[in-house]
Motif scaffolding. Structure first.
Motif, mmCIF file in Angstrom:
data_model
loop_
_atom_site.group_PDB
_atom_site.id
_atom_site.type_symbol
_atom_site.label_atom_id
_atom_site.label_comp_id
_atom_site.label_asym_id
_atom_site.label_seq_id
_atom_site.Cartn_x
_atom_site.Cartn_y
_atom_site.Cartn_z
ATOM 1 N N ALA A 267 0.908 -1.247 -0.002
ATOM 2 C CA ALA A 267 0.095 -0.100 0.209
ATOM 3 C C ALA A 267 0.862 1.311 -0.167
ATOM 4 N N ARG A 268 1.533 1.260 -1.050
ATOM 5 C CA ARG A 268 2.600 2.537 -1.218
ATOM 6 C C ARG A 268 2.937 2.548 -2.501
ATOM 7 N N LEU A 269 3.700 3.676 -3.188
ATOM 8 C CA LEU A 269 4.419 3.593 -4.272
ATOM 9 C C LEU A 269 5.381 2.354 -4.596
ATOM 10 N N SER A 270 5.326 1.964 -5.866
ATOM 11 C CA SER A 270 6.071 0.769 -6.288
ATOM 12 C C SER A 270 7.676 1.307 -6.237
ATOM 13 N N GLY A 271 8.308 0.337 -5.949
ATOM 14 C CA GLY A 271 9.890 0.681 -5.731
ATOM 15 C C GLY A 271 10.535 0.065 -6.997
ATOM 16 N N ALA A 272 11.753 0.093 -7.001
ATOM 17 C CA ALA A 272 12.847 -0.434 -8.237
ATOM 18 C C ALA A 272 12.730 0.694 -9.140
ATOM 19 N N GLY A 273 12.463 1.779 -8.882
ATOM 20 C CA GLY A 273 12.226 2.688 -10.205
ATOM 21 C C GLY A 273 11.205 2.864 -11.056
ATOM 22 N N LEU A 274 9.907 1.868 -10.740
ATOM 23 C CA LEU A 274 9.068 1.696 -11.456
ATOM 24 C C LEU A 274 8.138 2.599 -11.952
ATOM 25 N N ALA A 275 7.989 3.652 -10.800
ATOM 26 C CA ALA A 275 7.244 4.757 -11.061
ATOM 27 C C ALA A 275 7.882 5.688 -12.173
ATOM 28 N N GLY A 276 9.163 5.798 -12.200
ATOM 29 C CA GLY A 276 9.913 6.635 -13.314
ATOM 30 C C GLY A 276 9.481 5.864 -14.647
ATOM 31 N N ALA A 277 9.696 4.637 -14.666
ATOM 32 C CA ALA A 277 9.551 4.066 -15.792
ATOM 33 C C ALA A 277 8.119 4.018 -16.596
ATOM 34 N N THR A 278 7.240 4.164 -15.407
ATOM 35 C CA THR A 278 5.738 4.078 -15.809
ATOM 36 C C THR A 278 5.563 5.495 -16.505
ATOM 37 N N GLU A 279 6.179 6.674 -15.956
ATOM 38 C CA GLU A 279 6.045 7.956 -16.801
ATOM 39 C C GLU A 279 6.647 7.799 -18.318
ATOM 40 N N LEU A 280 7.906 7.278 -18.434
ATOM 41 C CA LEU A 280 8.214 6.733 -19.725
ATOM 42 C C LEU A 280 7.348 6.184 -20.793
ATOM 43 N N ALA A 281 6.588 5.044 -19.857
ATOM 44 C CA ALA A 281 5.803 4.081 -20.825
ATOM 45 C C ALA A 281 4.352 4.851 -21.118
ATOM 46 N N THR A 282 3.833 5.638 -20.237
ATOM 47 C CA THR A 282 2.601 6.024 -20.248
ATOM 48 C C THR A 282 2.357 7.484 -20.168
ATOM 49 N N GLY A 283 3.397 8.463 -19.812
ATOM 50 C CA GLY A 283 3.313 9.840 -19.660
ATOM 51 C C GLY A 283 2.751 10.169 -18.358
ATOM 52 N N GLY A 284 2.530 9.119 -17.394
ATOM 53 C CA GLY A 284 2.063 9.647 -16.217
ATOM 54 C C GLY A 284 2.286 8.512 -15.285
ATOM 55 N N SER A 285 2.016 8.644 -13.846
ATOM 56 C CA SER A 285 2.298 7.491 -13.047
ATOM 57 C C SER A 285 1.561 7.884 -11.736
ATOM 58 N N ALA A 286 1.681 7.131 -10.572
ATOM 59 C CA ALA A 286 1.312 7.500 -9.097
ATOM 60 C C ALA A 286 1.767 8.856 -8.787
ATOM 61 N N LEU A 287 3.126 9.091 -9.186
ATOM 62 C CA LEU A 287 3.759 10.304 -8.755
ATOM 63 C C LEU A 287 2.879 11.567 -9.200
ATOM 64 N N SER A 288 2.769 11.651 -10.725
ATOM 65 C CA SER A 288 1.869 12.703 -11.002
ATOM 66 C C SER A 288 0.205 12.748 -10.493
ATOM 67 N N ARG A 289 -0.289 11.379 -10.286
ATOM 68 C CA ARG A 289 -1.321 11.360 -9.575
ATOM 69 C C ARG A 289 -1.434 12.020 -8.254
ATOM 70 N N TYR A 290 -0.446 11.547 -7.472
ATOM 71 C CA TYR A 290 -0.483 12.128 -6.080
ATOM 72 C C TYR A 290 -0.662 13.795 -6.379
ATOM 73 N N VAL A 291 0.406 14.296 -7.231
ATOM 74 C CA VAL A 291 0.370 15.874 -7.249
ATOM 75 C C VAL A 291 -0.899 16.174 -7.644
ATOM 76 N N HIS A 292 -1.576 15.503 -8.569
ATOM 77 C CA HIS A 292 -3.062 15.993 -8.867
ATOM 78 C C HIS A 292 -4.153 16.049 -7.876
ATOM 79 N N SER A 293 -3.765 15.098 -7.122
ATOM 80 C CA SER A 293 -4.834 14.845 -5.828
ATOM 81 C C SER A 293 -4.773 15.921 -4.882
ATOM 82 N N LEU A 294 -3.380 15.983 -4.253
ATOM 83 C CA LEU A 294 -3.000 16.815 -3.251
ATOM 84 C C LEU A 294 -3.254 18.522 -3.738
ATOM 85 N N ARG A 295 -3.230 18.589 -5.095
ATOM 86 C CA ARG A 295 -3.614 19.972 -5.584
ATOM 87 C C ARG A 295 -5.102 20.319 -5.677
ATOM 88 N N GLY A 296 -5.802 19.164 -5.190
ATOM 89 C CA GLY A 296 -7.316 19.350 -5.340
ATOM 90 C C GLY A 296 -8.104 18.827 -6.651
#
Length: 428
Positions: free
Chosen positions: A295-324
């Motif tokens: 129940a946390r962000l994926s490790g082993a650099g997977l979030a960064g690789a997801t940005e490369l694969a899809t243009g987004g990741s849980a990192l960008s969605r965190y920011v989106h949600s915390l900004r309202g």
């Protein structure tokens, strides 16, 4: 667009190690301040080496006790309290439930999101298919307990692993007719990668199938999928689940509907209401079964690789949600074929001819590498994910899958040009 008032707003990160370092960096770039809460025991230095206290506006020790930490953190009026690593999940849950309930998971099921034994019991009680499992806290009588649960080492292979570790740490295969008691005894009482002593061990039937990871981001109880990956694992010596590669799959892959539907049931049962989850699932002939959920962000650099694969990741969605931002996001769309490939060593020893690894960076699809080996370095036989991440990997990305496949094959040819001289230490 919602208004953005992030300046000087604080996000509390509990144990911001490993992927939590990237999370903190992303939040600070988005204008948030971060405050670190550190639990004990501390994880292994291999897990914490990228943590720098100076990156954060301040730090607080969880050893002060929940009441004192709540008082100190409460004065900061945090926007959110988030786990930075697996070891921080439960303390982050306790803080978030009281301080930021809109950005919190069900506190009553916190243990089920952290302890794999409780996790399996919770899913079974909810009628969700699981791997046959028994949890033991004493090696004496463990074989009898397993047999009473229908898990006899005399009739099939079993898997033993700690209830509260991470990254394949302690994962042990007990072959048919093997010594289950010895495998359990070796893990109970040992200190794991997260710094804690193993007090409970899981004994599970070995299941066969293909392993996948489904990463999600949840807001207001809605689980959106950020990526689906297929793991390719190989056997090396006594280690039966060594990572060879990780492949990001298109959203319309035929496996996805069954995997995603299953994972959403799992997350509901575990009380996930907000944030990312990293869920590993085995797709068997009878359907999906859970290996574990973090129940946390994926490790082993997977979030960064997801940005490369899809243009987004849980990192960008965190920011989106915390900004309202509203929970109006959808599941992912694959923009590039991305594959992580790892150096796999079948023996320990001293490595030479490492100059050949320079050729990896010239591969047409190569985007990132971590290939730190130099002549004279000692390499260890590959075991869990931590060993492969430390000893070397490359991230391949291209819109043409054929190019990724060709470069993957060339990566293996390059590795074959490495020389490993076994020595007395490596062969013992």
């Amino acid at each position: 667009m919602p208004s953005d008032h992030t300046k000087d707003r604080t996000v509390v990160l509990v144990d911001p190690y490993s992927s939590g370092v990237a999370l903190g960096r992303t939040l600070r770039r988005a204008g948030f301040a971060t405050h670190a809460v550190l639990t004990t025991p501390r994880p292994d230095p291999a897990y914490t080496r990228t943590f720098t206290a100076a990156d954060h506006a301040g730090t607080t020790e969880a050893d002060l006790g929940l009441a004192e930490v709540l008082d100190r953190i409460g004065r900061m009026h945090p926007v959110a309290v988030l786990p930075g690593a697996e070891c921080g999940v439960e303390f982050a849950d306790a803080l978030a439930a009281r301080l930021t309930p809109d950005f919190a998971n069900d506190p009553e099921r916190s243990v089920a999101r952290r302890d794999k034994a409780v996790m399996m019991r919770t899913l079974k009680a909810a009628g969700i298919p699981t791997i046959p499992t028994v949890a033991v806290d004493d090696w004496r009588g463990c074989a009898e307990a397993a047999e009473a649960a229908g898990l006899s080492v005399e009739t099939g292979e079993l898997v033993v692993k700690p209830a509260r570790s991470s990254l394949s740490d302690g994962l042990t295969l007990v072959p048919k007719g093997g010594d289950l008691t010895a495998a359990v005894r070796n893990l109970l009482g040992a200190r794991n990668l997260l710094g804690a002593v193993n007090q409970t061990v899981l004994i599970q039937r070995r299941m066969y199938g293909t392993e996948y990871v489904v990463d999600t981001f949840t807001q207001n109880g809605r689980h959106d999928v950020t990526n689906v990956c297929r793991y390719n694992k190989v056997s090396v010596g006594n280690s039966f689940a060594v990572y060879e590669s990780t492949d990001f799959l298109p959203a319309d892959s035929p496996e996805n509907p069954a995997l995603i539907a299953y994972v959403r049931r799992v997350l509901d049962a575990l009380g996930v209401r907000f944030g990312p989850c990293h869920t590993e699932v085995l797709l068997t002939d009878d359907g999906p079964v859970l290996m574990e959920t973090g129940a946390r962000l994926s490790g082993a650099g997977l979030a960064g690789a997801t940005e490369l694969a899809t243009g987004g990741s849980a990192l960008s969605r965190y920011v989106h949600s915390l900004r309202g931002g509203a929970s109006d996001r959808t599941d992912y769309t694959l923009q590039r074929r991305v594959r992580g490939v790892y150096l796999v060593f079948r023996e320990s020893g001293v490595v030479s001819n490492t100059a050949v690894l320079d050729r990896v960076q010239s591969l047409p699809s190569c985007r990132h590498v971590h290939l730190p080996l130099r002549d004279g370095d000692r390499v260890e036989r590959s075991t869990g994910l931590m060993s492969t991440m430390n000893q070397g990997w490359a991230l391949l990305a291209h819109r043409d899958l054929d190019q990724v496949e060709a470069d993957h094959a060339e990566f293996r040819r390059i590795q074959r040009d490495l020389r490993v001289r076994p020595d007395e230490e490596g062969s013992s």
